[in-house]
Motif scaffolding. Sequence first.
Motif, PDB file in Angstrom:
ATOM      1  N   ALA A  26       0.826  -1.203   0.000  1.00  0.00           N
ATOM      2  CA  ALA A  26       0.000   0.000   0.000  1.00  0.00           C
ATOM      3  C   ALA A  26       0.865   1.261   0.000  1.00  0.00           C
ATOM      4  CB  ALA A  26      -0.927  -0.008   1.218  1.00  0.00           C
ATOM      5  N   PHE A  27       1.939   1.251   0.772  1.00  0.00           N
ATOM      6  CA  PHE A  27       2.858   2.386   0.826  1.00  0.00           C
ATOM      7  C   PHE A  27       3.429   2.689  -0.558  1.00  0.00           C
ATOM      8  CE2 PHE A  27       7.340   3.713   1.148  1.00  0.00           C
ATOM      9  CZ  PHE A  27       7.206   4.909   1.833  1.00  0.00           C
ATOM     10  N   SER A  28       3.784   1.655  -1.312  1.00  0.00           N
ATOM     11  CA  SER A  28       4.379   1.870  -2.637  1.00  0.00           C
ATOM     12  C   SER A  28       3.405   2.606  -3.543  1.00  0.00           C
ATOM     13  CB  SER A  28       4.790   0.531  -3.260  1.00  0.00           C
ATOM     14  OG  SER A  28       3.658  -0.211  -3.691  1.00  0.00           O
ATOM     15  N   TYR A  29       2.115   2.268  -3.455  1.00  0.00           N
ATOM     16  CA  TYR A  29       1.147   2.962  -4.316  1.00  0.00           C
ATOM     17  C   TYR A  29       1.024   4.429  -3.944  1.00  0.00           C
ATOM     18  CZ  TYR A  29      -3.116   4.821  -6.173  1.00  0.00           C
ATOM     19  OH  TYR A  29      -4.008   5.644  -6.803  1.00  0.00           O
ATOM     20  N   TYR A  30       0.939   4.734  -2.666  1.00  0.00           N
ATOM     21  CA  TYR A  30       0.763   6.129  -2.252  1.00  0.00           C
ATOM     22  C   TYR A  30       1.973   6.983  -2.643  1.00  0.00           C
ATOM     23  CZ  TYR A  30      -3.367   4.729   0.414  1.00  0.00           C
ATOM     24  OH  TYR A  30      -4.607   4.258   0.772  1.00  0.00           O
ATOM     25  N   VAL A  31       3.173   6.438  -2.534  1.00  0.00           N
ATOM     26  CA  VAL A  31       4.365   7.190  -2.928  1.00  0.00           C
ATOM     27  C   VAL A  31       4.372   7.417  -4.436  1.00  0.00           C
ATOM     28  CG1 VAL A  31       6.885   7.125  -3.030  1.00  0.00           C
ATOM     29  CG2 VAL A  31       5.715   6.430  -0.943  1.00  0.00           C
ATOM     30  N   TYR A  32       4.007   6.402  -5.189  1.00  0.00           N
ATOM     31  CA  TYR A  32       3.927   6.537  -6.650  1.00  0.00           C
ATOM     32  C   TYR A  32       2.925   7.611  -7.047  1.00  0.00           C
ATOM     33  CZ  TYR A  32       1.669   5.234 -11.109  1.00  0.00           C
ATOM     34  OH  TYR A  32       1.076   5.253 -12.341  1.00  0.00           O
ATOM     35  N   LEU A  33       1.756   7.601  -6.434  1.00  0.00           N
ATOM     36  CA  LEU A  33       0.731   8.600  -6.735  1.00  0.00           C
ATOM     37  C   LEU A  33       1.223  10.005  -6.406  1.00  0.00           C
ATOM     38  CD1 LEU A  33      -2.193   9.341  -7.507  1.00  0.00           C
ATOM     39  CD2 LEU A  33      -2.817   8.914  -5.117  1.00  0.00           C
ATOM     40  N   ALA A  34       1.909  10.162  -5.272  1.00  0.00           N
ATOM     41  CA  ALA A  34       2.402  11.482  -4.866  1.00  0.00           C
ATOM     42  C   ALA A  34       3.444  12.004  -5.842  1.00  0.00           C
ATOM     43  CB  ALA A  34       2.981  11.402  -3.453  1.00  0.00           C
ATOM     44  N   GLY A  35       4.378  11.147  -6.279  1.00  0.00           N
ATOM     45  CA  GLY A  35       5.412  11.582  -7.212  1.00  0.00           C
ATOM     46  C   GLY A  35       4.843  12.005  -8.550  1.00  0.00           C
ATOM     47  N   GLY A  36       3.905  11.225  -9.073  1.00  0.00           N
ATOM     48  CA  GLY A  36       3.293  11.585 -10.346  1.00  0.00           C
ATOM     49  C   GLY A  36       2.484  12.863 -10.262  1.00  0.00           C
ATOM     50  N   THR A  37       1.744  13.012  -9.156  1.00  0.00           N
ATOM     51  CA  THR A  37       0.957  14.238  -8.980  1.00  0.00           C
ATOM     52  C   THR A  37       1.859  15.462  -8.904  1.00  0.00           C
ATOM     53  OG1 THR A  37      -0.749  12.984  -7.795  1.00  0.00           O
ATOM     54  CG2 THR A  37      -0.741  15.380  -7.513  1.00  0.00           C
ATOM     55  N   MET A  38       2.986  15.342  -8.187  1.00  0.00           N
ATOM     56  CA  MET A  38       3.896  16.478  -8.026  1.00  0.00           C
ATOM     57  C   MET A  38       4.405  16.978  -9.368  1.00  0.00           C
ATOM     58  SD  MET A  38       7.701  16.567  -6.358  1.00  0.00           S
ATOM     59  CE  MET A  38       8.283  15.617  -7.765  1.00  0.00           C
ATOM     60  N   ILE A  39       4.880  16.093 -10.221  1.00  0.00           N
ATOM     61  CA  ILE A  39       5.493  16.552 -11.463  1.00  0.00           C
ATOM     62  C   ILE A  39       4.449  17.090 -12.438  1.00  0.00           C
ATOM     63  CG2 ILE A  39       5.458  14.347 -12.714  1.00  0.00           C
ATOM     64  CD1 ILE A  39       8.335  15.025 -13.615  1.00  0.00           C
ATOM     65  N   TRP A  40       3.228  16.555 -12.389  1.00  0.00           N
ATOM     66  CA  TRP A  40       2.194  17.072 -13.288  1.00  0.00           C
ATOM     67  C   TRP A  40       1.646  18.409 -12.810  1.00  0.00           C
ATOM     68  CZ3 TRP A  40       0.284  16.488 -18.027  1.00  0.00           C
ATOM     69  CH2 TRP A  40       0.801  15.435 -18.781  1.00  0.00           C
ATOM     70  N   VAL A  41       1.581  18.613 -11.507  1.00  0.00           N
ATOM     71  CA  VAL A  41       1.215  19.943 -11.005  1.00  0.00           C
ATOM     72  C   VAL A  41       2.260  20.963 -11.434  1.00  0.00           C
ATOM     73  CG1 VAL A  41       0.976  21.328  -8.903  1.00  0.00           C
ATOM     74  CG2 VAL A  41      -0.174  19.111  -9.077  1.00  0.00           C
ATOM     75  N   ALA A  42       3.536  20.583 -11.357  1.00  0.00           N
ATOM     76  CA  ALA A  42       4.603  21.487 -11.803  1.00  0.00           C
ATOM     77  C   ALA A  42       4.454  21.813 -13.288  1.00  0.00           C
ATOM     78  CB  ALA A  42       5.965  20.866 -11.517  1.00  0.00           C
ATOM     79  N   PHE A  43       4.135  20.822 -14.097  1.00  0.00           N
ATOM     80  CA  PHE A  43       3.969  21.068 -15.537  1.00  0.00           C
ATOM     81  C   PHE A  43       2.802  22.014 -15.803  1.00  0.00           C
ATOM     82  CE2 PHE A  43       1.854  19.754 -19.532  1.00  0.00           C
ATOM     83  CZ  PHE A  43       2.845  20.145 -20.427  1.00  0.00           C
ATOM     84  N   ILE A  44       1.694  21.827 -15.092  1.00  0.00           N
ATOM     85  CA  ILE A  44       0.537  22.705 -15.267  1.00  0.00           C
ATOM     86  C   ILE A  44       0.885  24.142 -14.884  1.00  0.00           C
ATOM     87  CG2 ILE A  44      -1.789  23.186 -14.397  1.00  0.00           C
ATOM     88  CD1 ILE A  44      -2.139  20.120 -14.161  1.00  0.00           C
ATOM     89  N   LEU A  45       1.770  24.301 -13.895  1.00  0.00           N
ATOM     90  CA  LEU A  45       2.186  25.626 -13.445  1.00  0.00           C
ATOM     91  C   LEU A  45       3.341  26.192 -14.270  1.00  0.00           C
ATOM     92  CD1 LEU A  45       2.003  25.069  -9.569  1.00  0.00           C
ATOM     93  CD2 LEU A  45       0.311  26.180 -11.043  1.00  0.00           C
ATOM     94  N   ASN A  46       3.676  25.522 -15.378  1.00  0.00           N
ATOM     95  CA  ASN A  46       4.726  25.972 -16.295  1.00  0.00           C
ATOM     96  C   ASN A  46       6.125  25.917 -15.668  1.00  0.00           C
ATOM     97  OD1 ASN A  46       5.457  26.800 -18.910  1.00  0.00           O
ATOM     98  ND2 ASN A  46       5.629  28.936 -18.266  1.00  0.00           N
ATOM     99  N   VAL A  47       6.321  25.021 -14.730  1.00  0.00           N
ATOM    100  CA  VAL A  47       7.666  24.770 -14.197  1.00  0.00           C
ATOM    101  C   VAL A  47       7.997  23.283 -14.335  1.00  0.00           C
ATOM    102  CG1 VAL A  47       7.856  26.735 -12.649  1.00  0.00           C
ATOM    103  CG2 VAL A  47       6.699  24.661 -11.848  1.00  0.00           C
TER     104      VAL A  47
END
Length: 643
Positions: free
Chosen positions: A131-152
């Motif tokens: 379960a921990f592996s899934y939550y970390v994976y979700l957090a990492g993917g969300t972080m980089i896509w939020v950065a892309f949406i914010l043009n960084v």
Amino acid sequence: MTALMSPRDHLRDGPELTGEALDRRLARTWRRQPGLIGWLSTTDHKEIGRRYLVTAFVFLILAGILGLAIRLQLARPESGLISADRYNQIFTMHGTTMMFLFAVPVMEAMAVYLIPLMLGTRNTAFARLNAFSYYVYLAGGTMIWVAFILNVGPDAGWFSYVPLSGPEYSPGKRVDIWAQMVTFTEVAALAAAVVMTTTILKQRAPGMSMGRMPVFAWAILVVSLMIIFSMPSVALTSAMLMSDRLVGTQFFNSYEHGDPLLWQHLFWFFGHPEVYIIFLPATGFVSEIVQTFSGRRIIGYPAIVLALVATGLLAFGLWVHHMFATGLPRQGYAFYTAASMAVSLPAGIQIFCWIATIWDGRPRFAVPMLWVVGFIVTFVIGGMTGVMLASVPIDLQLHDTYFVVAHFHYVLIGGAVFPLLGAITYWFPKITGRLMSEGLGKLAFWLGFIGFQVAFMPMHFLGILGMPRRVYTYQPGLGWDGLNLVATIGAFAFASALVIFILNVLVSLRRGGAAGSNPWNASGLEWATSSPPPPYGHAHIPVVDGPTPLWTHEERLPVAYGLRVEQREILLTTVVDAVPDVREPSSEPSLWPLVSALATTALFVCSIFTPWALVIGAVPVTAALIGWFWPKNNDVKPEPVID
């Protein structure tokens, strides 16, 4: 039946407790707690596998949209649709998402869901770590896509070569976000690899010796070991890059006795095994599908298993073929050329075994089998261009051209996505209890197969004509215009096929025909339980006495009994012969994996901005881990099996 006797007095399954009475007790013991807390704290491998699968396909859709944007930009010369800066972010995010957030996680998703059912056990090993592996994976993917949406978003390629990604040429936080996303995904992948390795080695059904394991289980075992040995390399090199950027170390600065080629060595020591980490599970899918739809056991089972192992070993010896143009000593090139060509031999062995099985059986060309045939055709083309690129003279001419783009899309989409779509169609009845539409499935296959060839075959010729990779525009009159337009049309056709496939999934969830427990007449243990499986998987632990248990025992499968029914318990067996060894308590639902993942996320994200986050952030991470591992008041202890 085989009895797993115990000297202790606990209610256990057995001849006097079976059928509906046993199902009710096991369902109460293994059920998910109600409400949001129960949803967040579950350790059921099936729920975690489904979440992995859905999340990975969301990232596939996002990456696909970016891929279409790239093709629209290149469809005509001197296009002004996308600016140069945004284009750099788009192609970087496309490659990063496909490689780190889709290709590997989606294979792990299928493994997390299927492997315990295939092995006849009730849950994975280290269920909370899963379960921990899934939550970390979700957090990492969300972080980089939020950065892309914010043009960084990152803009230095999915491989982030130095010195381009170093502080001199990439100021700001774009590359730091990419490097930390790598850390997220590697932590998640390593955790899942440990879970899968332990599950496969120690939780197989009694009698399922290593010579009777499903081919897919062998593929996941090899891949998990590859992850354990390769991914620390990219985690190390991304940490070194962040250290250069944040605290002024000089690991990759040649003027301060660093070495920019060190990045490529460390990255590609991971990066080329990464290709086979993606590909080998797909070969496991193909073996299972070919066996079922040919109606006979796979021909050359030992050869296929040895080919999987050989691929896993050879994959670590050819990373330098990505570096033929870097000016390394020519004497070593012959070795890496030979290794690059040799790694194609195990794949060829598997292909011949699959063709022989189809030839000797009675093949049924349902949709999963069509995807397998499409895979074989497409992967052979990609394999031939791979052998071409293994030759140093040819590689030097085609390096960093669209020929390379065509090659790795043939290998990764044709060699991994085609089998994946066939596998989802094949196991969809097991996951949902419903069948997917054959008509929509065949439409998606033919549109996808033809669209893929139209999209990526012209790129070979673009590369030969000299079109470089990673350019956002080009001048007219170079002979690239028509081929790029054809490739764009093909890309949209292929995307349309994926849309049809996803619509088929969504429609079939509601209106698909009832599947039954084994709609394909398959031979694996995952089909021995209901569809979808209950929370506990198998009511009784099956006993295996051959490689195709459901074909050997058509009426009634032998089972072992003696496991507790009022506490979560799994059976551990010996590594080689799968002899019953220990009854082990299985992890209860817990919020600590989520809390630990959130603390880890806070540490990783804050460390992008200050190295002090590693010190301060260690406190909540340590507190979460203490809570996770704090001794619980539980009288259920591991017990040896007494025959």
